[in-house]
Structure formats: structure tokens, C-alpha cells
Enzyme design. Structure first.
Site, mmCIF file in Angstrom:
data_model
loop_
_atom_site.group_PDB
_atom_site.id
_atom_site.type_symbol
_atom_site.label_atom_id
_atom_site.label_comp_id
_atom_site.label_asym_id
_atom_site.label_seq_id
_atom_site.Cartn_x
_atom_site.Cartn_y
_atom_site.Cartn_z
ATOM 1 N N TYR A 177 9.600 4.959 17.002
ATOM 2 C CA TYR A 177 10.507 6.263 17.415
ATOM 3 C C TYR A 177 9.799 7.621 16.724
ATOM 4 C CZ TYR A 177 14.142 2.748 17.912
ATOM 5 O OH TYR A 177 14.886 1.717 18.367
ATOM 6 N N HIS B 229 -7.231 -1.670 7.230
ATOM 7 C CA HIS B 229 -6.431 -2.007 6.232
ATOM 8 C C HIS B 229 -5.511 -3.071 6.477
ATOM 9 C CE1 HIS B 229 -4.590 -0.539 2.356
ATOM 10 N NE2 HIS B 229 -3.356 -0.844 3.020
ATOM 11 N N ARG C 270 -5.667 0.007 -4.208
ATOM 12 C CA ARG C 270 -4.081 0.144 -3.605
ATOM 13 C C ARG C 270 -3.379 1.230 -4.401
ATOM 14 N NH1 ARG C 270 -1.140 -5.639 -3.744
ATOM 15 N NH2 ARG C 270 0.634 -4.371 -3.620
#
Length: 824
Positions: free
Chosen positions: A131, A88, A42
């Protein structure tokens, strides 16, 4: 504790599943597993491709989706969904945050994702993924190129149904170029971005010289290059980080003093420190003013827009010195911030703290392995294809017999066996012939096959040569890096300064504000004599008095002096640009350097763009006095024109001093009396000098007269003035190289010659040769003529060693250790 049961009774199945375990041992093991997962999966980037797992998976999945730069954008939500579902499974928020950061030009020096829509700013977050739209940026194609050629290992995804690359091929050193940050368990990483051209130049140097030390590499990578520009003040922490992996430096905003009205001044900020937004700065300024810690500010206006970029206007009250206010702003607001370098990355699955040399070594080893595996893959593919082409040529040569064998065979297996026996073919060749289409039997097809056979033989020989020769393999890696730098490299944005440059000579008894390091910036500056200095890297500074800067200790000083002119602290001088304009420069806006007995370190100066309003592509190439009794200004142009200008300058902020043709520009400017020598040096190594008396003064609008006669395709590279009486101590420095090389990546060869060896000629003649080109050189890259010693510096002002004095007037040069950006 396990339950007890009576003797002879049947044991409870639940009791048989209970295991006695020490709590401390279990907690220790669980914590270590969690810590390893955070560190490896990570938080920390891999030192080879500079990516965290989530970033690597995003780029790989986008490449699999075909989101190349030449195709349209797709919704970011689609990318996030594919990455989360296939590679993931850690939540869409973390994936989208990583995608957004890779698209932000203010976060990465070389963005890897091309975003369309609101991807946030330094003060605001991005829009929702439904968006915004995204696709791979051109640099990401370089990171993923070659994945289908077995260049890296693939590992299973989280559910063992798909595979993903363990590391990307990374044809650019992404970890140094884009930096990275992350917090793991018990450790963290924080790496600043760097300039791609500089990092690749250092990488290529390390490939050619595996034993190169840190000092040699820092000639190519003098310091970080932040996406937003600004200035880095103090380089000691950078040297520590490059040596041991940890260090600290200060980033400072780019600001200049302007007149917002006829009687009111303001500090205009055009670049902010790394990861600092204008709203945060405005908030801190307001807090400091309200708490009376900061005085002299009347208003703060944010005029930032997309057309002009960042523009933060801080209006100064009358009777306050803007320099004193700016010093307080640096101390009390985020206009100056600290950045702590902690180069922690994964090497072979283990976190390590790496210096500059170690980071480059890991990357070079990775690229050598990638290119080796790619070469082996291509060799196998071309060998297989060559084998099939040879079989086809055999079949076409005896096509009638081949058809007869096939027609008389009982089945495909029998036909394959008979073809192998009759024509001595392999099983692969026989199978390929059986699948042959009739249209391949034409005469033209045979010609194509023979040409393909020859091409394959040549490629196979080249690939085998690369695998057999380590030096040739390194050369291939180096050439590919040079191509990446040429396609994706950009000029340096961040100015590197050894010191703050805020110290000023406070000789008056006026009240002062104390700045960083105890230096005082007076509210009223005395009108004392001084010298205004221009460095070869475009920094302006002024001295504490009007004595000529010392030339001793020049090897250790930062940057090289390009121009010097006398003035006063509250006076004005002229700055001449390559567009043939002269601009009035207020000396008080130029920072003062502390007094020194050695060569001045110009790192305390400011970039020219902070003091003067220049047009796009315009640069300052000289300084001149505006006094009526000063010697006339003399100019030399790229096309060989020369002009002396009459001293009748108007009372304007800027004006034209020479009429230039459309394809011409000024390459040198200085003041010269009639006894001084004017010197031209062309790109084809022709040097001409003649007395200034041969050039009559002209008005500002005139275009000058012929200075040097140039051959076809030749241009003037350098124009300078050698003062009368200094010809014997002057030197000529020429730097040769190839015009096809990317600037800043190839050191070139330099030669230092006494100026007295070159005979004078008449104005308008061709001059004499000053440098002999050797193989690989076709032009001069830089040239300078001036009092010895002439100094050479790199892109950030770091010194570059020049060869000793050479008495051969037209001899060849000696290859330098590092690229040269300026002479002075």
C-alpha cells in the site's frame, strides 16, 4: 561416540563420517559465530556511514533502481523484493521495518527515504508494503554520491553473483545526525539524533584543528536535537556520554498553560519526548487519575491534526495551580522520559564505545579517504581523456595525410600501426582516431577540442594539487560539508536546559505538591515582587525578588540576559515582538528561578513559544512594564526608525505599538527616560547614539521618526538603551563575518570597545564607524551595547569567550573559538 566394528570386517561408510567432538567446544564456537554475525551483519551501525547492513543495502539498491527525488515513487513491496532477492536474504519484514524507519520524520532527524502513504505514527504501525510507496530523499543522494568513482570497496553479495558497497561514501555525518539503536549479543547501541548544522560545524572545526579537545567540540554540538523538539533537562549526562560514550539525560514535553474558556485553564502539550506518542500519554494520565495518584485534571483531549500538528489539551480543575499539576504530570507520565546514551558502533569491524571526538575522528578519516580516492579516480579519467584529445588535435591538424594513411592500409590493424609510426601516437590514440566520425573534422570541432584540452589541463593540475597537499584535501572535505549543511540544515528544535526550572520560591504556607529534586510548587502563588527575564536564546524566567540580577560569575552561567523588567508574581508585563506588537504576559506562567548571589542561570526558563501565542516568523525582542508610571517604551526598527510610545495601553491580549512598513521590523525595544541614550548599530558597522529627549512620545498607531541615516543597502542590526549614569561602564560588542556563510557555522571576529569612545551625534545622522572589516568580512552579524560585561552564547546557551576590552574605536576584531548565536 563412533561405532566399533569387528577386526577384519569392512568399515561401515556411515561410521567413517562420524567425528568425535567436545560438546562445550562446539557450543562455544557456534555461539561466537552467531554472536559475530549478529554484531557485524545485523545490529550495530558502522561508525563511518552510521548505517546497519540492511539500511545500507536498501539505500544502495534504491539508488541502483534510479529512485531519485526527482522521479516518481514506486511500491515499497518492489523495493523490499529487490533488496531481499539481490542483497539481504533475511526476510521481507526486517527489510520493510528498516525502510519505514528511514522514512519517519519523528524517528530520524534527517529522513533518508521519502515515503508516500501511511508509514505509521508514534502509536500505530505502518500500512503493508503493497500500500505504501517510496523513493530516496535528498539527504540519501548525499549519502550515495560518488559510488561510481571507486570511492569505497565493493564486496560480494550473499551468493557471489553481485557486489555491494562495504560502506557508503556518506557526505554527511549520518550516525550523529540520525542516531541509531540496536540490540546485539552481549551489547547494545542507543544513540540520539543531533542537529546537522551543529555536527558539521564541529566536524569542520576538527578538520581544521585535529588536536581540538572535547570542550572545543561541544561549543558546536552542545547536545542532541530530537526530531520532535521538546526539552532536554540536565546536561551532565550528555557531557559524560560525549566524553566516554555512555550517559543519561531526561527529555521533557513542551507544554504551556492556556485559557480554554474565560474561567478555565488547561495545559497544552505541543511537543512530546523522543519516541513518545500521545495515546501512551493519555493512557498513563487516565491510570494515574483513576488510582488517585494524580489530582486536578478534569479532561484530556487529543486535538492533533495534520494542519496544526500535535496538540494535547489537559484541562485543569478550578482551584488547582496548573504549575503544580504539570510537575506531577512530569513525574507520573511519559511527559518526561529518560534516554540512555550508549555510543557503540563498528570501527574496522570491531564494536567500540565512542565519545563525540572519536565519532567525529572516524568520520573525518572516512571522508578524507573517500575524497582522496575520488580525486585519484577523476585524475585518471581526465588524464586518459586529455591523452585522447591530444591525439585528435594531431589528426585534425594533418587530416589529409591521416586519411591517406588509412586508405592505403590493408586492414585496421595495419592502419593503426602506420598511424602510430607516422604521427608518433599511442595505441589508444590511434584506435580513437580510427573510430573518429567525419562530423568531428569541422573547424568548430577543433576549437572545441582546444578548449577541452585547456580545461582538462587546469582540472588535472587542481586534482594533482589536492593529492599532493594534505591541507588542501582537508579544505575540500570541509567545503563539501559546508555545502551539505547549507542545503540540508535546519534550525535546532530541542531546547537544552541545565536544570528543570520547576523550583519556585514557596514562601507562603499554602499546600504544595512536591516536584522532582524536592522542589515545591505551591498551589497558591503569593503576589511578591520579581523580575521577568528574557534570554538571548528566547527563554523566559522570573527571579525570586525584584533585585537586579547580579553580573558576577557571568562566564560560568548558562545563557545571556537580553531583557529584564520589574513585575509581580501574579501581575502582567508586556512582550514586544519584531512585528511591532505588544502581548500581555502573565508572570505566573513564567517559571521562577531559585535565589542566587551570582549571575542567574536562565536554563530553568521556558521557551517564549510555550507562554505566548506568536505568529509564524514572529519573535519576542524585548519586555516592558505595563504600569502607568513606567518610562515610555522606545522602539528601533530595521530601516532606522525610532519611536517613543505613550503609555495608554488597552485592556487586550495584544495590540500594535508602531505602524511598520511592509519591509520593516522592530530590532530592539526597551523603556527609556529622557536622560537615557538611544543607540543604533547598523550592519555596515555604523554606531549612532543620542538622548531619548530628542524623540517625542507618539500614539500607538504612529510610525515613529528618523533615527539613523543609513547608506544604500545598509540596515539596523541592533537598537538598545544605555541608562543615564551608566555610559562610562557600558561596552560595545560587534561581531563581523561574511553574509554568504551559513549561520552558526563560522565563528566570526569580535571586538569589545568602551561605549565612552563613541561621540554622540544628532538624531537622523549617520553616526561613526564601530568596526573595521578585514578580508573575508563584509558585514556585522551581531552587535550589542550594554553594561559591561556583555556575554556571548552559542545556539544552546553555552558561553563563548569574548576578547578583552579594546581601546580602538574602529579597529578590527579577533576570531572567536566558536559561533555566537546571541549577545546579552
Amino acid at each position: 561416540m563412533a561405532r566399533s566394528s569387528a577386526p577384519g570386517s569392512q568399515q561401515d561408510p556411515v561410521d567413517s563420517m562420524i567425528i568425535d567432538t567436545d560438546v562445550s567446544t562446539e557450543m562455544r564456537g557456534s555461539f561466537l559465530e552467531y554472536a559475530y554475525s549478529v554484531i557485524y551483519s545485523r545490529a550495530l551501525p558502522d561508525a563511518r556511514d552510521g548505517l546497519k547492513p540492511v539500511q545500507r543495502r536498501i539505500l544502495f539498491q534504491m539508488a541502483e533502481m534510479g529512485l531519485r527525488p526527482d522521479r516518481g515513487h514506486v511500491k515499497s513491496a518492489r523495493v523490499v523484493g529487490d533488496v531481499m532477492g539481490k542483497l539481504h536474504p533475511h526476510g521481507d519484514g526486517a527489510i520493510y521495518d528498516a525502510l519505514v524507519r528511514m522514512a519517519q520524520s519523528f524517528s530520524l532527524r534527517l529522513p533518508l527515504v521519502d515515503g508516500h502513504g501511511n508509514f505509521g505514527s508514534l502509536d500505530d504501525g505502518p500500512a503493508a508494503p503493497r500500500y505504501t510507496e517510496a523513493r530516496l530523499a535528498p539527504a540519501a543522494m548525499v549519502m550515495t554520491a560518488g559510488l561510481g568513482e571507486n570511492v569505497v570497496d565493493f564486496v560480494p553479495n550473499y551468493d557471489n553473483q553481485l557486489t555491494q558497497p562495504e560502506v557508503l561514501p556518506a557526505a554527511l555525518p549520518n550516525l550523529l545526525v540520525n542516531g541509531g539503536s540496536g540490540i546485539a549479543v552481549g551489547m547494545a547501541t542507543n544513540m540520539p539524533p543531533h542537529n546537522l548544522v551543529e555536527v558539521i560545524a564541529a566536524t569542520r572545526h576538527l578538520i581544521a584543528h585535529p588536536d581540538a579537545d572535547l570542550e572545543a567540540l561541544m561549543r558546536f554540538v552542545p547536545g542532541p536535537d530530537l526530531p520532535g523538539g521538546g526539552k532536554i533537562v540536565g546536561l551532565d549526562g550528555i557531557r559524560e556520554a560525549y566524553a566516554g560514550g555512555r550517559g543519561t539525560f531526561r527529555t521533557r514535553a513542551t507544554a504551556r498553560v492556556e485559557n480554554v474558556t474565560a474561567r478555565k485553564k488547561a495545559i497544552v502539550v505541543t511537543e512530546l519526548p523522543y519516541q513518545v506518542g500521545p495515546e501512551r500519554v493519555i493512557e498513563k494520565i487516565k491510570d494515574a487519575v483513576q488510582s488517585k495518584k494524580l489530582q486536578g485534571i478534569s479532561a484530556v483531549n487529543d486535538l492533533t491534526d495534520r494542519a496544526h500538528g500535535l496538540r494535547l489539551v489537559i484541562e485543569i480543575k478550578n482551584a488547582f495551580n496548573p504549575e503544580a499539576v504539570l510537575t506531577q504530570l512530569y513525574r507520573l507520565t511519559p511527559l518526561e522520559e529518560s534516554f540512555g546514551i550508549n555510543n557503540v558502533a563498528l570501527v574496522e569491524g570491531q564494536p567500540r564505545t565512542l565519545g563525540l571526538r572519536e565519532l567525529l575522528q572516524v568520520y573525518v578519516a572516512h571522508r578524507l579517504e573517500v575524497v582522496r580516492r575520488r580525486t585519484e579516480h577523476r585524475l585518471a579519467k581526465r588524464t586518459e581523456r586529455a591523452h585522447l584529445v591530444e591525439g585528435l588535435l594531431i589528426a585534425i591538424a594533418d587530416i589529409d595525410e591521416v586519411i591517406a594513411v588509412i586508405r592505403t592500409s590493408d586492414d585496421a590493424e595495419s592502419a593503426r600501426t602506420r598511424l602510430m609510426t607516422v604521427f608518433d601516437l599511442s595505441e589508444q590514440q590511434a584506435e580513437y582516431i580510427l573510430e573518429l566520425r567525419l562530423r568531428r573534422l569541422t573547424k568548430f570541432s577543433r576549437i572545441e577540442l582546444e578548449a577541452e584540452r585547456d580545461d582538462l589541463a587546469r582540472e588535472i593540475a587542481e586534482l594533482r594539487a589536492i593529492l599532493a597537499d594534505e591541507g588542501l584535501l582537508r579544505e575540500v572535505v570541509s567545503d563539501e560539508l559546508a555545502q551539505v549543511a547549507a542545503e540540508h540544515g535546519t534550525p535546532r528544535r530541542t531546547v537544552l536546559l541545565e536544570s528543570s526550572g520547576q523550583a519556585a520560591a514557596a514562601e507562603s504556607a499554602a499546600p504544595a505538591r512536591r516536584g522532582r529534586g524536592g522542589a515545591e510548587v505551591p498551589l497558591e502563588v503569593a503576589d511578591t515582587p520579581c523580575r521577568v527575564l528574557l534570554s538571548s536564546t528566547g527563554l523566559l524566567a522570573r527571579t525570586a525578588d525584584d533585585t537586579e540580577p547580579a553580573r558576577t560569575g557571568a562566564r560560568s552561567a548558562h545563557d545571556a540576559l537580553h531583557a529584564s523588567v520589574r513585575g509581580t508574581a501574579r501581575g502582567e508585563v508586556g512582550a514586544i515582538t519584531n512585528r511591532g506588537r505588544m502581548l500581555r504576559l502573565s508572570v505566573i506562567e513564567v517559571p521562577a528561578l531559585p535565589p542566587t548571589d551570582s549571575a542567574p542561570s536562565l536554563s530553568g526558563g521556558v521557551p517564549v513559544s510555550e507562554v505566548l501565542m506568536l505568529e509564524p516568523g514572529e519573535r519576542v525582542i524585548g519586555l516592558a512594564s505595563l504600569a502607568d508610571d513606567a518610562p515610555p517604551l522606545v522602539l528601533g526598527t530595521r530601516l532606522g526608525q525610532v519611536k517613543r510610545v505613550v503609555n495608554d495601553y488597552p485592556r487586550k491580549d495584544s495590540w500594535e505599538v508602531i505602524g511598520l512598513k511592509d519591509d520593516d521590523e522592530v530590532v530592539g525595544a526597551a523603556t527609556a527616560s529622557e536622560e537615557d541614550e538611544l543607540v543604533f548599530v547598523s550592519a555596515q558597522a555604523q554606531l549612532l547614539h543620542f538622548p531619548a529627549a530628542l524623540v517625542r512620545p507618539q500614539g500607538r498607531g504612529a510610525g515613529g521618526m528618523a533615527g539613523i541615516r543609513l547608506a544604500d543597502g545598509d540596515t539596523v542590526l541592533s537598537f538598545s538603551v544605555v541608562p543615564a549614569g551608566r555610559a562610562e561602564s557600558a561596552a560595545v560588542v560587534t561581531l563581523a563575518g561574511s553574509t554568504g556563510a551559513l549561520p552558526g557555522t563560522v565563528p566570526g571576529s569580535a571586538k569589545v570597545t568602551p561605549f565612552a569612545l563613541y561621540p554622540g551625534k544628532g538624531r537622523g545622522t549617520g553616526g561613526v564607524r564601530a568596526h573595521r572589516f578585514v578580508r573575508g568580512e563584509d558585514s556585522l552579524l551581531l552587535a550589542a551595547v550594554g553594561p559591561d560585561p556583555v556575554r556571548a552564547v552559542g545556539s544552546a546557551g553555552q558561553p563563548v569567550e569574548l576578547p578583552e576590552l579594546d581601546e580602538r574605536r574602529d579597529g578590527s576584531g579577533r576570531v572567536l573559538d566558536a559561533p555566537v548565536a546571541g549577545l546579552g
